[in-house]
Design an enzyme around this catalytic site. Structure first.
Site, PDB file in Angstrom:
ATOM      1  N   ASP A  14      -2.925   4.681  -2.319  1.00  0.00           N
ATOM      2  CA  ASP A  14      -3.874   5.334  -1.433  1.00  0.00           C
ATOM      3  C   ASP A  14      -4.328   6.679  -2.011  1.00  0.00           C
ATOM      4  OD1 ASP A  14      -5.020   5.274   1.340  1.00  0.00           O
ATOM      5  OD2 ASP A  14      -3.855   7.122   1.556  1.00  0.00           O
ATOM      6  N   GLU A  25      -6.872   3.947  -5.301  1.00  0.00           N
ATOM      7  CA  GLU A  25      -8.065   4.314  -4.539  1.00  0.00           C
ATOM      8  C   GLU A  25      -8.478   5.708  -4.989  1.00  0.00           C
ATOM      9  OE1 GLU A  25      -9.646   4.796   0.038  1.00  0.00           O
ATOM     10  OE2 GLU A  25      -7.699   5.578  -0.533  1.00  0.00           O
ATOM     11  N   HIS A  31     -10.894  -1.725   4.955  1.00  0.00           N
ATOM     12  CA  HIS A  31     -10.624  -1.318   6.337  1.00  0.00           C
ATOM     13  C   HIS A  31     -11.277   0.011   6.707  1.00  0.00           C
ATOM     14  CE1 HIS A  31      -7.898   0.665   3.691  1.00  0.00           C
ATOM     15  NE2 HIS A  31      -7.611   1.528   4.642  1.00  0.00           N
ATOM     16  N   ASP A  32     -11.928   0.661   5.746  1.00  0.00           N
ATOM     17  CA  ASP A  32     -12.598   1.946   6.011  1.00  0.00           C
ATOM     18  C   ASP A  32     -14.117   1.819   6.001  1.00  0.00           C
ATOM     19  OD1 ASP A  32     -10.117   3.298   5.947  1.00  0.00           O
ATOM     20  OD2 ASP A  32     -10.245   3.567   3.781  1.00  0.00           O
ATOM     21  N   ASP A  44       0.846  -1.187   0.000  1.00  0.00           N
ATOM     22  CA  ASP A  44       0.000   0.000   0.000  1.00  0.00           C
ATOM     23  C   ASP A  44       0.888   1.246   0.000  1.00  0.00           C
ATOM     24  OD1 ASP A  44      -2.217   1.696   0.472  1.00  0.00           O
ATOM     25  OD2 ASP A  44      -3.161   0.155   1.726  1.00  0.00           O
TER      26      ASP A  44
HETATM   27  C1  GLC Z   1      -7.406   6.038   2.494  1.00  0.00           C
HETATM   28  C2  GLC Z   1      -7.220   4.895   3.452  1.00  0.00           C
HETATM   29  C3  GLC Z   1      -7.640   5.337   4.814  1.00  0.00           C
HETATM   30  C4  GLC Z   1      -6.785   6.503   5.222  1.00  0.00           C
HETATM   31  C5  GLC Z   1      -6.801   7.618   4.180  1.00  0.00           C
HETATM   32  C6  GLC Z   1      -5.687   8.579   4.393  1.00  0.00           C
HETATM   33  O1  GLC Z   1      -8.735   6.392   2.339  1.00  0.00           O
HETATM   34  O2  GLC Z   1      -7.906   3.773   2.990  1.00  0.00           O
HETATM   35  O3  GLC Z   1      -7.584   4.313   5.757  1.00  0.00           O
HETATM   36  O4  GLC Z   1      -7.220   7.022   6.443  1.00  0.00           O
HETATM   37  O5  GLC Z   1      -6.634   7.124   2.872  1.00  0.00           O
HETATM   38  O6  GLC Z   1      -4.452   7.986   4.093  1.00  0.00           O
END
Ligand code: GLC
Ligand code: CA
Length: 545
Positions: A196, A246, A320-321, A96
């Site tokens: 990310d 993402e 995980h979010d 990641d």
């Molecule tokens: C992404 C991650 C999340 C994190 C955010 C900032 O959305 O999945 O867990 O808090 O980025 O890095």
């Protein structure tokens, strides 16, 4: 080139997966010890969320050093062993890459704070007075997106926590540093990367107030984002590796560009529109039952749009979010098993690459915490206060967290019915979900009909049938709000998938006839239906000769 259509990815949140040394915190050796289990699912890749050196204010999404391992998770040798042992079992590790921001403890930021001009340019600093931030933009975790540094008389941008400073991608030196990180991990033998919030990396040339929103329209899919991604991919030689970005508040048009192979950017994208259909007025902290029509039309638009213009989707419900999907769009009670299987079928039969988040394959549910003290997540804790200040009662705010908190996904993996669900020998860093005595790996291994064994079948079906890997998709029953049905077609194979999204019996007036071979479903097999049972799922394959 990776066969994206054949592959399934398993996501691990190391802190909550398995604790090998009894300190209550999951670790890299814990993943190594569970590799046989992961292999038994039939997955091809394991995406590990960050285990790099970090103050862990956002559980590792605040990176202090991209090339070092946080001692609580293990050592570089552990990571090397993980990569090697996963490979022996035919699985690739995906890491990641948190490249939109670094921790404020990162050496670069520390040098910036010390006033080194070169490093001030690594971040997004703006001159200003202490009481007037450069813009009115809001942080994703609540409050202003700007933080003041009195010694520099400057503000820095931080779209997330105050300890996560946004990097300045306009600076070519920053881009070179990040390429080095990729090269380092590529050399170690990782097989892919998850990037990310990577569609936030390109900020506008001029910063202005947003009077319509929180600022995101200025930096989501920003002006140079495609250029930056092309450059990163080209200069690190990762074009043929599996890569997923993402994408926060993105558009279909941009995701086509990010993922169309001709653009040479990424293999695929995560987008979140389908996980906002229960946000009232788009607000995560306002509860609303899911809008199924919207869910259906979003899937249809994204599936057919990506198909038409050769983009590729990451298929997922959980990470995980996100809260647990069975608690969210399924049923924690009477139809727990049926709904978990139905939701799995929907995702795994679509066009794209499916992702499974640890515990999803067991039908793990939300945490069910009763007390604010049980929450660990920075976003949840911030928003609890924000909700109270905005006038919500304590119980009401807790109910919102019970449904929306990211900690719902972060409870320890449920391995068995013993102490701490077999996750650790010590009290875990975060409280368990209450149902681990019934919902766990050990129980489900013994049960042929378990959610776990259903996921295994879905993964195997994708490997077996080209129509699932690459068939064209078309949607059926548009007028039926609660029915999610589609066909996939490839050469002489035709797949028919129908799912009842609701906990009620749905009658199908004209009846449904399934021809061909029954592949999978969550109720006993029948040939003709006048109705679908609660959360029923059916998959048939017809081979034309
Ligand atoms: C992404 C991650 C999340 C994190 C955010 C900032 O959305 O999945 O867990 O808090 O980025 O890095
Ligand atoms: Ca540990």
């Amino acid at each position: 080139m990776t066969d994206l259509g054949k592959s399934t990815v398993y996501q691990i949140y190391p802190k909550s997966f398995y604790d090998s040394n009894g300190d209550g915190i999951g670790d890299i050796r814990g993943i190594i010890e569970k590799l046989d289990y992961i292999q038994s699912l039939g997955v091809d890749y394991i995406w590990c969320t960050p285990f790099f050196l970090s103050p862990l204010n956002d559980n590792g999404y605040d990176v202090e050093n991209y090339l070092k391992i946080h001692p609580v998770f293990g050592t570089m040798e552990d990571v090397e062993e993980l990569i090697a042992k996963a490979e022996e079992r035919g699985m690739g590790i995906m890491l990641d890459m948190v490249f939109n921001h670094t921790s404020t403890r990162h050496e670069w930021f520390q040098k910036a704070l010390a006033g080194e001009k070169e490093y001030i340019d690594y971040y997004i600093f703006r001159e200003g007075e202490e009481d007037t931030p450069p813009t009115n933009w809001q942080s994703k975790f609540g409050g202003s997106a700007w933080e003041y540094v009195p010694s520099l008389k400057k503000w820095y941008l931080r779209l997330y926590d105050r300890t996560q400073a946004d990097l300045n991608w306009e600076n070519p030196k920053v881009r070179e540093e990040l390429k080095e990180v990729i090269r380092f991990w590529k050399k170690k033998g990782v097989k892919g990367f998850r990037f990310d919030v990577v569609n936030l990396i390109s900020k506008p040339a001029v910063f202005e107030d947003d009077f319509q929103g929180d600022g995101r329209r200025f930096y989501c899919d920003g002006p140079h984002v495609h250029e930056f991604l092309k450059e990163l991919v080209r200069d690190t030689g990762i074009k043929d590796m599996i890569t997923v970005g993402e994408m926060s508040s993105t558009t279909l048009e941009n995701c086509i560009r990010y993922s169309n192979p001709e653009e040479k950017e990424l293999s695929m994208c995560f987008n979140f529109h389908h996980l906002k259909v229960d946000y009232k007025d788009g607000d995560k902290w306002e509860l609303m039952p899911p809008d199924y029509r919207k869910l259906k039309s979003l899937f249809e638009d994204w599936q057919t749009g990506m198909q038409k213009y050769h983009g590729w989707n990451a298929l997922f419900w959980c990470n995980h979010d996100q809260p647990r999907i069975v608690s969210r769009f399924g049923d924690e009670g009477k139809y727990w098993k049926e709904s978990a299987k139905m939701l799995a079928t929907m995702i795994h039969m679509l066009r794209g690459t499916p992702y499974i988040y640890q515990g999803e394959e067991l039908g793990m549910t939300n945490a069910g915490y009763q007390d604010i003290c049980q929450y660990q997540d920075v976003e949840s804790i911030n928003y609890y206060d924000i909700m109270l200040k905005a006038g919500k009662g304590r119980e009401e705010a807790l109910e919102v967290l019970r449904q929306r908190s990211r900690d719902n996904a972060r409870t320890p993996m449920q391995w068995d019915a013993g102490a701490y669900a077999g996750f650790s020998k010590q009290e875990p860093w975060i409280a368990l979900a209450g149902n681990y005595q019934s919902v766990n790996v050990e129980n489900q291994e013994k049960d042929k009909d378990s959610v776990l064994n259903y996921y295994r079948k879905l993964i195997a079906l994708r490997k077996e049938y080209p129509v699932i890997q690459k068939g064209a998709v078309a949607f059926l029953y548009p007028e039926q709000e609660k029915i999610f049905a589609f066909r996939r077609i490839w050469e002489n194979q035709e797949l028919f998938v129908i799912n009842n999204l609701s906990g009620q019996v749905v009658s199908m007036e004209d009846g449904i006839t399934c021809e061909g071979k029954y592949l999978i479903g969550n109720y006993p097999v029948k040939k003709e239906w006048n109705q679908l049972e609660p959360y029923e799922s059916i998959v048939y394959l017809k081979e034309r000769i």
